[in-house]
Scaffold this motif. Structure first.
Motif, short mmCIF file in Angstrom:
data_model
loop_
_atom_site.label_atom_id
_atom_site.label_comp_id
_atom_site.label_asym_id
_atom_site.label_seq_id
_atom_site.Cartn_x
_atom_site.Cartn_y
_atom_site.Cartn_z
N ALA A 20 0.83 -1.22 0.00
CA ALA A 20 0.00 0.00 0.00
C ALA A 20 0.85 1.26 0.00
N ALA A 21 1.96 1.25 0.78
CA ALA A 21 2.81 2.45 0.83
C ALA A 21 3.44 2.73 -0.52
N PHE A 22 3.93 1.63 -1.19
CA PHE A 22 4.55 1.82 -2.50
C PHE A 22 3.54 2.35 -3.50
N LEU A 23 2.34 1.77 -3.51
CA LEU A 23 1.32 2.19 -4.46
C LEU A 23 0.91 3.64 -4.22
N LYS A 24 0.81 4.03 -2.92
CA LYS A 24 0.40 5.41 -2.62
C LYS A 24 1.44 6.41 -3.11
N TRP A 25 2.72 6.13 -2.80
CA TRP A 25 3.77 7.06 -3.21
C TRP A 25 3.99 7.04 -4.71
N ALA A 26 3.89 5.84 -5.31
CA ALA A 26 4.04 5.76 -6.76
C ALA A 26 2.94 6.55 -7.45
N GLY A 27 1.72 6.48 -6.92
CA GLY A 27 0.62 7.25 -7.49
C GLY A 27 0.85 8.75 -7.39
N GLN A 28 1.31 9.20 -6.21
CA GLN A 28 1.56 10.64 -6.03
C GLN A 28 2.69 11.14 -6.93
N ILE A 29 3.78 10.36 -6.99
CA ILE A 29 4.90 10.77 -7.85
C ILE A 29 4.48 10.75 -9.32
N LYS A 293 11.63 2.12 14.80
CA LYS A 293 11.47 1.43 13.52
C LYS A 293 10.75 2.34 12.53
N LEU A 294 11.33 2.45 11.35
CA LEU A 294 10.75 3.31 10.32
C LEU A 294 9.74 2.51 9.51
N THR A 295 8.65 3.19 9.13
CA THR A 295 7.65 2.54 8.28
C THR A 295 8.03 2.72 6.82
N ASP A 296 7.28 2.07 5.96
CA ASP A 296 7.54 2.23 4.53
C ASP A 296 7.33 3.66 4.09
N PHE A 300 9.99 6.35 2.14
CA PHE A 300 9.68 7.12 0.93
C PHE A 300 9.87 8.62 1.16
N ARG A 301 9.48 9.09 2.36
CA ARG A 301 9.68 10.51 2.67
C ARG A 301 11.16 10.87 2.62
N ILE A 302 11.99 10.02 3.20
CA ILE A 302 13.43 10.29 3.23
C ILE A 302 14.00 10.29 1.81
N ILE A 303 13.59 9.31 1.01
CA ILE A 303 14.08 9.24 -0.37
C ILE A 303 13.62 10.47 -1.15
N PHE A 304 12.34 10.85 -0.97
CA PHE A 304 11.79 12.00 -1.71
C PHE A 304 12.51 13.28 -1.32
N ALA A 305 12.77 13.48 -0.01
CA ALA A 305 13.48 14.69 0.44
C ALA A 305 14.89 14.73 -0.14
N GLY A 306 15.57 13.57 -0.15
CA GLY A 306 16.91 13.53 -0.71
C GLY A 306 16.91 13.85 -2.20
N LEU A 307 15.92 13.29 -2.91
CA LEU A 307 15.85 13.55 -4.35
C LEU A 307 15.58 15.02 -4.64
N LEU A 308 14.67 15.64 -3.86
CA LEU A 308 14.37 17.06 -4.07
C LEU A 308 15.61 17.92 -3.84
N GLY A 309 16.35 17.60 -2.76
CA GLY A 309 17.57 18.37 -2.47
C GLY A 309 18.57 18.25 -3.60
#
Length: 508
Positions: A20-29, A293-296, A300-309
């Motif tokens: 679900a987390a992958f599908l949600k973030w993939a949809g938003q991106i 413990k980090l959730t999925d 994604f938030r960490i990856i997205f923030a790194g990519l934006l930077g």
């Protein structure tokens, strides 16, 4: 063995296409990328069509003389397209800022009157709300424009209702006002220093109250500190002339910075902001025993923030024009600030002026010695204020009704009068309910100023339309409009949200 295998399968992560987390973030991106592609395609098509008509996509119109004359503003004959747009921006902000204060003041009064036990007062408030909010704002603006046009004709003498002090004429409403002189900015340095000092004094007195339990009189001390700085600065303002050296030095730094160095600094800053965000995010998830413990979603938030930077860093490296624009903008700002400070500059800080009439060209006009509200400004300001106040009144009424009745009864039981009850108990609690929807009304007010184009008020939309009629830079002007209104909306939202967090109850 079979049970262990079943348990292992139960704890296995679902496949990627069912996560679900992958599908949600993939949809938003995916939606974000689709919007970017659609925007680029639309701008490209528009640019090609304009080029085919002999109107290339260029920003040169911002530095060219537009050859237009504006009805009002700090520069009625702008030298560049950028200056013309800035005049429109300032005119828009004049209506927005003053309208927000006036609509809030009027809306709170009408909202309280709506709940009054006095039948006449309550019904008058109801009639006002129903009348104002059900008539289209554009109709109200046009109505007030013609009302202002029917005011008495401006004469050389004998204007009123108070000759020399208060004019209501077909050229506008004019009142006495204080106008800043050349040394005003030097005095403002003391005022700003006074605000900062008052803030420290306020916190010091609050800390003393918490530690000793004795009355801190924090408001009295902080206001007194501010007044001391303001009064001392009235005579000691030349001392702030040293700021001119500082501003001049900072301007020289921006002027002397090579573009490549600026690109590297800005790129490092973009990457650094991304890194800091990730660090703060991880710290917020850290427990006393270590990192939680980090959730999925967190990954994604960490990856997205790194990519934006990193994306921001790549933009600064690959497009030197952005860095040049930023360096040039800061250089001009600090050079402008440098011109406002001089050890040898003396004189009056402000000058008091009264309304008057003067012949400009062949026509009689209101003199610039008073604060004048033109017919165009008056129509837009009064219509937007009255219209927004009707919605604010209903928000205030709802907020007051949301306060538990027991609070009112407790206040009455200890002998508070109705005014004290509202000021000390009801309104502070109602404000926490009122503030979020009130912020929406402020945003609506800011965006509704664009309707001023209907009566020729020189706000940013009207000026932009005149500008692209002269230059053909339609797409560019529309992009600037979108960026400006987005900036204003986000700024207002940030201010309202910041204040909302400050007045929220802190639960332990």
């Amino acid at each position: 063995m079979s049970q262990a295998r079943e348990t292992s399968q139960a704890h296995a992560r679902p496949p990627l296409w069912r996560n679900a987390a992958f599908l949600k973030w993939a949809g938003q991106i995916g939606v974000l990328l689709a919007l970017i592609v659609a925007a680029v395609a639309a701008v490209t098509v528009a640019s090609n069509n304009l080029k085919a008509q002999g109107l290339p996509f260029s920003w040169k119109f911002l530095s060219d003389n537009p050859g237009i004359r504006l009805a009002e503003g700090f520069a009625t004959v702008p030298k560049t397209g950028l200056e013309a747009l800035l005049v429109g921006v300032v005119n828009m902000l004049r209506v927005t800022v003053t309208g927000i204060f006036a609509a809030t003041f009027l809306g709170v009064i009408i909202g309280i009157a709506r709940l009054s036990s006095n039948w006449i007062v309550s019904k008058v408030a109801v009639v006002y709300i129903e009348l104002m909010r059900n008539i289209p704002l554009l109709v109200q603006i046009v109505f007030w424009f013609y009302i202002a046009g029917s005011f008495p004709i401006l004469k050389a003498t004998g204007n009123g209702p108070i000759e020399g002090w208060f004019y209501i004429t077909n050229k506008g409403v004019s009142i006495p006002w204080f106008f800043p002189r050349e040394v005003f900015w030097q005095w403002i340095a003391f005022v700003v220093a006074g605000l900062i000092a008052a803030r420290f004094v306020f916190r010091w007195r609050v800390r003393r109250l918490e530690e000793t339990g004795k009355a801190g009189h924090e408001f009295l001390f902080s206001i007194g500190t501010f007044l001391v700085f303001a009064v001392v600065g009235w005579w000691a303002y030349p001392l702030s002339g040293f700021l001119g050296w500082i501003f001049g030095a900072i301007g020289w730094v921006f002027r002397s910075t090579p573009t490549l160095l600026g690109q590297v600094i800005l790129a490092a800053g973009s990457a650094g902001i991304g890194f800091l965000w990730i660090k703060r995010f991880l710290d917020s998830r850290r427990t006393p025993a270590g990192l939680a413990k980090l959730t999925d979603d967190d990954y994604f938030r960490i990856i997205f923030a790194g990519l934006l930077g990193m994306l921001g860093a790549a933009v600064f490296i690959l497009i030197p024009g952005i860095t040049n624009g930023i360096l040039d903008g800061f250089q001009k700002f600090f050079e402008f600030a440098d011109t406002k400070y001089d050890w040898l500059r003396t004189g009056q800080i402000v000058q008091f002026g009264r309304p008057g009439a003067v012949v400009t060209g062949k026509f009689l006009q209101l003199a610039p010695t008073g604060m004048t509200m033109t017919q165009f400004f008056f129509a837009v300001w009064i219509a937007i204020t009255l219209y927004t106040a009707s919605f604010i009144a209903e928000i205030v009424r709802g907020g007051i009704l949301a306060v538990p009745k027991g609070q009112t009864e407790a206040g009455l039981a200890v002998g508070l009068r109705r005014g004290q009850l509202l000021r000390m108990i009801v309104l502070p609690q109602a404000f926490r309910v009122i503030l979020p929807p009130m912020g929406n009304q402020y945003l609506n007010l800011a965006k509704n100023t664009s309707l001023g184009i209907a009566v020729g008020y020189a706000e940013v939309v009207a000026v932009g339309q005149t500008l692209f009629n002269q230059t053909g830079a339609t797409v560019q002007v529309i992009l600037l409009w979108m960026a400006f209104y987005l900036f204003v909306s986000l700024t207002l939202s940030a201010i309202v949200n910041w204040y909302n967090r400050r007045v929220q109850l802190v639960e332990r």
